[in-house]
Design a protein around this motif. Sequence first.
Motif: not given
Length: 151
Positions: A1-21
């Motif tokens: 299931m797809i959900t949306f979450r705010e980006i905060d101190k707990s997950n910003y590094m996961d976001c930065i590490c995501l890269q496109v092909a």
Amino acid sequence: MITFREIDKSNYMDCICLQVADEQKGFVADNARSLVEAQFEEGLYTRAIYADDTMVGFLLFDYDPEIPGWSLSRMMIGAQYQGRGYGTAAVKAFLQYLRDTMGIRELYLCVELENTVAAALYHKLGFQDVGTVEYDFDGVHYRETRMKIEL
């Protein structure tokens, strides 16, 4: 299931590490840049895209007074998560989110003319071409198709 979450101190590094092909680089700004822009520019909203408890993507949206209207400015699914239907599911869930949570009734986005994969996805989901946009940003010339969907 797809959900949306705010980006905060707990997950910003996961976001930065995501890269496109690799073949998609240049079609969407790096997530780190988008997060910095959202921090310092008024009216930019970011969300992490989750499939269950795993962050699989990122999006940035805003109200663009030049259109005027709401715009999905950036969306990406991490390379390691592509090909699993997350992009389609995320766009559908985001459209529902905008309609139900924010009362938004139409959404715009732009796709680079060379990004045929993204254009096909958005067309499949009901977006219609409404024009071409050209502009220069950070020393690069962009040519994009503007698309719109009624929610």
